[in-house]
Write a protein that holds these residues in place. Structure first.
Motif, mmCIF file in Angstrom:
data_model
loop_
_atom_site.group_PDB
_atom_site.id
_atom_site.type_symbol
_atom_site.label_atom_id
_atom_site.label_comp_id
_atom_site.label_asym_id
_atom_site.label_seq_id
_atom_site.Cartn_x
_atom_site.Cartn_y
_atom_site.Cartn_z
ATOM 1 N N PHE A 188 0.498 -1.266 -0.352
ATOM 2 C CA PHE A 188 0.208 -0.263 -0.246
ATOM 3 C C PHE A 188 0.920 1.464 -0.057
ATOM 4 C CE2 PHE A 188 -2.830 -3.221 1.342
ATOM 5 C CZ PHE A 188 -4.476 -2.451 0.810
ATOM 6 N N VAL A 189 0.501 1.957 -0.346
ATOM 7 C CA VAL A 189 0.859 3.653 -0.967
ATOM 8 C C VAL A 189 0.267 4.826 -0.544
ATOM 9 C CG1 VAL A 189 2.307 4.774 -2.480
ATOM 10 C CG2 VAL A 189 2.938 2.626 -1.646
ATOM 11 N N LEU A 190 -0.126 4.850 0.431
ATOM 12 C CA LEU A 190 -0.959 6.395 0.982
ATOM 13 C C LEU A 190 -1.065 7.981 1.136
ATOM 14 C CD1 LEU A 190 -3.063 4.346 3.565
ATOM 15 C CD2 LEU A 190 -2.733 4.016 1.197
ATOM 16 N N ARG A 191 -1.252 8.333 0.865
ATOM 17 C CA ARG A 191 -0.617 9.875 1.640
ATOM 18 C C ARG A 191 -2.296 10.568 2.297
ATOM 19 N NH1 ARG A 191 2.123 12.605 -2.674
ATOM 20 N NH2 ARG A 191 2.734 11.277 -4.598
ATOM 21 N N GLU A 192 -2.630 9.746 3.253
ATOM 22 C CA GLU A 192 -3.268 10.090 4.401
ATOM 23 C C GLU A 192 -3.095 9.468 4.717
ATOM 24 O OE1 GLU A 192 -7.990 10.337 2.923
ATOM 25 O OE2 GLU A 192 -7.035 8.878 1.689
ATOM 26 N N GLY A 193 -3.805 9.492 6.152
ATOM 27 C CA GLY A 193 -3.657 8.256 6.779
ATOM 28 C C GLY A 193 -5.191 8.461 8.622
ATOM 29 N N ARG A 194 -5.921 8.373 7.756
ATOM 30 C CA ARG A 194 -6.916 7.782 8.778
ATOM 31 C C ARG A 194 -6.908 7.228 9.949
ATOM 32 N NH1 ARG A 194 -11.660 8.838 5.845
ATOM 33 N NH2 ARG A 194 -11.376 10.611 4.526
ATOM 34 N N LYS A 195 -7.892 6.881 10.931
ATOM 35 C CA LYS A 195 -7.191 5.547 12.278
ATOM 36 C C LYS A 195 -7.607 4.605 11.213
ATOM 37 C CE LYS A 195 -8.461 4.726 16.577
ATOM 38 N NZ LYS A 195 -9.483 5.180 18.009
ATOM 39 N N ARG A 196 -6.890 3.804 11.609
ATOM 40 C CA ARG A 196 -6.780 2.225 11.247
ATOM 41 C C ARG A 196 -7.569 2.143 9.748
ATOM 42 N NH1 ARG A 196 -5.653 -1.097 15.828
ATOM 43 N NH2 ARG A 196 -6.681 -3.217 14.660
ATOM 44 N N GLN A 197 -6.604 3.082 8.718
ATOM 45 C CA GLN A 197 -7.209 3.083 7.329
ATOM 46 C C GLN A 197 -7.183 1.935 6.524
ATOM 47 O OE1 GLN A 197 -6.522 6.511 5.506
ATOM 48 N NE2 GLN A 197 -6.367 5.698 3.284
ATOM 49 N N ILE A 198 -5.476 1.175 6.409
ATOM 50 C CA ILE A 198 -5.297 0.078 5.698
ATOM 51 C C ILE A 198 -6.440 -0.945 6.481
ATOM 52 C CG2 ILE A 198 -3.811 -1.576 5.374
ATOM 53 C CD1 ILE A 198 -1.890 0.998 4.796
ATOM 54 N N ARG A 199 -6.429 -0.915 7.417
ATOM 55 C CA ARG A 199 -7.166 -2.574 7.870
ATOM 56 C C ARG A 199 -8.779 -2.252 7.383
ATOM 57 N NH1 ARG A 199 -4.046 -4.995 11.943
ATOM 58 N NH2 ARG A 199 -2.374 -3.996 12.565
ATOM 59 N N ARG A 200 -9.463 -0.908 7.958
ATOM 60 C CA ARG A 200 -10.354 -0.883 7.388
ATOM 61 C C ARG A 200 -11.217 -1.204 5.662
ATOM 62 N NH1 ARG A 200 -12.139 5.238 10.146
ATOM 63 N NH2 ARG A 200 -13.717 4.624 9.446
ATOM 64 N N MET A 201 -9.920 -0.280 5.134
ATOM 65 C CA MET A 201 -9.879 -0.523 3.695
ATOM 66 C C MET A 201 -9.977 -1.543 3.265
ATOM 67 S SD MET A 201 -7.205 2.664 2.562
ATOM 68 C CE MET A 201 -7.268 2.060 0.719
ATOM 69 N N CYS A 202 -9.081 -2.990 4.098
ATOM 70 C CA CYS A 202 -9.325 -3.810 3.935
ATOM 71 C C CYS A 202 -10.539 -4.942 3.980
ATOM 72 C CB CYS A 202 -8.100 -5.194 4.498
ATOM 73 S SG CYS A 202 -6.548 -4.320 3.710
ATOM 74 N N GLU A 203 -11.039 -4.828 5.671
ATOM 75 C CA GLU A 203 -12.457 -5.612 6.042
ATOM 76 C C GLU A 203 -13.772 -5.079 4.788
ATOM 77 O OE1 GLU A 203 -13.034 -3.877 9.220
ATOM 78 O OE2 GLU A 203 -11.698 -4.668 10.882
#
Length: 239
Positions: A188-203
């Protein structure tokens, strides 16, 4: 516009630092010293700092930590230690460096971005408001790279959604770069940082994250920094 806000928006320093410099009489607007908080100025005015302010900024440190699982990046939670508790002489990597740890470097040392308790990898802690704004400011364009081990199946449409099209908390996410590295690991390459973002995206696309490691922030890489150890950001390492 308030002087401190203009200084922060120009990247001169953080708003808190601006107030400190103003109170000390270290800020000049169009050549005139300003020492009163709350002063409003023309947004196009010329702002300069006294040499004392520049020296103060140069003394502020930025630290790169390889955060282990089980440490919280920000405010401590009951039963868990904050990542800053790992910053000390015993955990300094590259002890031959000319820059040595001193307890004063812990004062106002704060994480510039989050890395949740179940994740590991590169965490930046800094005393420098300019770096904090660069990494986590509202308009930051510094990207972050993660290696993410997952369980579950992902369709081509699901992968496309991870790259762009998902929402969290009613807000659309900025475009990301997501690709398979092997059978069970995504990059993953992101330009933002929401709370637990990657885990929630995957869910949202039917995946469960079983391991997450941040390996890069901008141009600064985790590299060979051992788990649980830290080093100073060098002058030749811009984000």
């Amino acid at each position: 516009m308030r002087l401190s806000k203009v200084m922060a928006e120009r990247g001169i320093c953080s708003r808190r630092e601006a107030d400190e410099f103003i109170e000390r009489g270290w800020v000049f607007v169009d050549g005139k010293r300003v020492s009163e908080l709350g002063v409003r100025i023309d947004p196009q005015a010329r702002i300069t700092l006294a040499p004392e302010a520049t020296r103060t900024q140069q003394q502020r440190v930025t630290i790169l930590l390889h955060k282990p699982v089980g440490y919280v990046s920000g405010q401590p939670e009951p039963g868990y230690a904050p990542a800053v508790s790992l910053i000390g002489a015993d955990n300094q990597f590259d002890r031959d460096s000319a820059q040595r740890f001193h307890p004063s470097q812990l004062k106002n040392l704060a994480p510039a971005g989050r890395l949740d308790i179940d994740s590991t990898g590169l965490l930046v802690l800094t005393q420098d408001g300019r770096i904090a704004r660069q990494l986590i400011g509202e308009h930051s364009e510094v990207d972050k790279e993660y290696l993410v081990r997952v369980e579950g199946s992902l369709t081509a449409d699901g992968l496309a959604l991870l790259n762009h099209g998902l929402e969290l908390d009613g807000r659309r996410l900025r475009p990301a770069k997501v690709e398979w590295l092997n059978d069970d690991q995504l990059r993953f390459v992101l330009r933002e940082g929401r709370k637990r973002q990657i885990r929630r995206m995957c869910e949202l696309v039917g995946l469960t994250v079983v391991g997450l490691k941040r390996v890069r922030i901008g141009r600064v890489r985790l590299g060979e920094l051992p788990l649980g150890q830290w080093r100073f950001l060098r002058d030749d390492e811009p984000f």
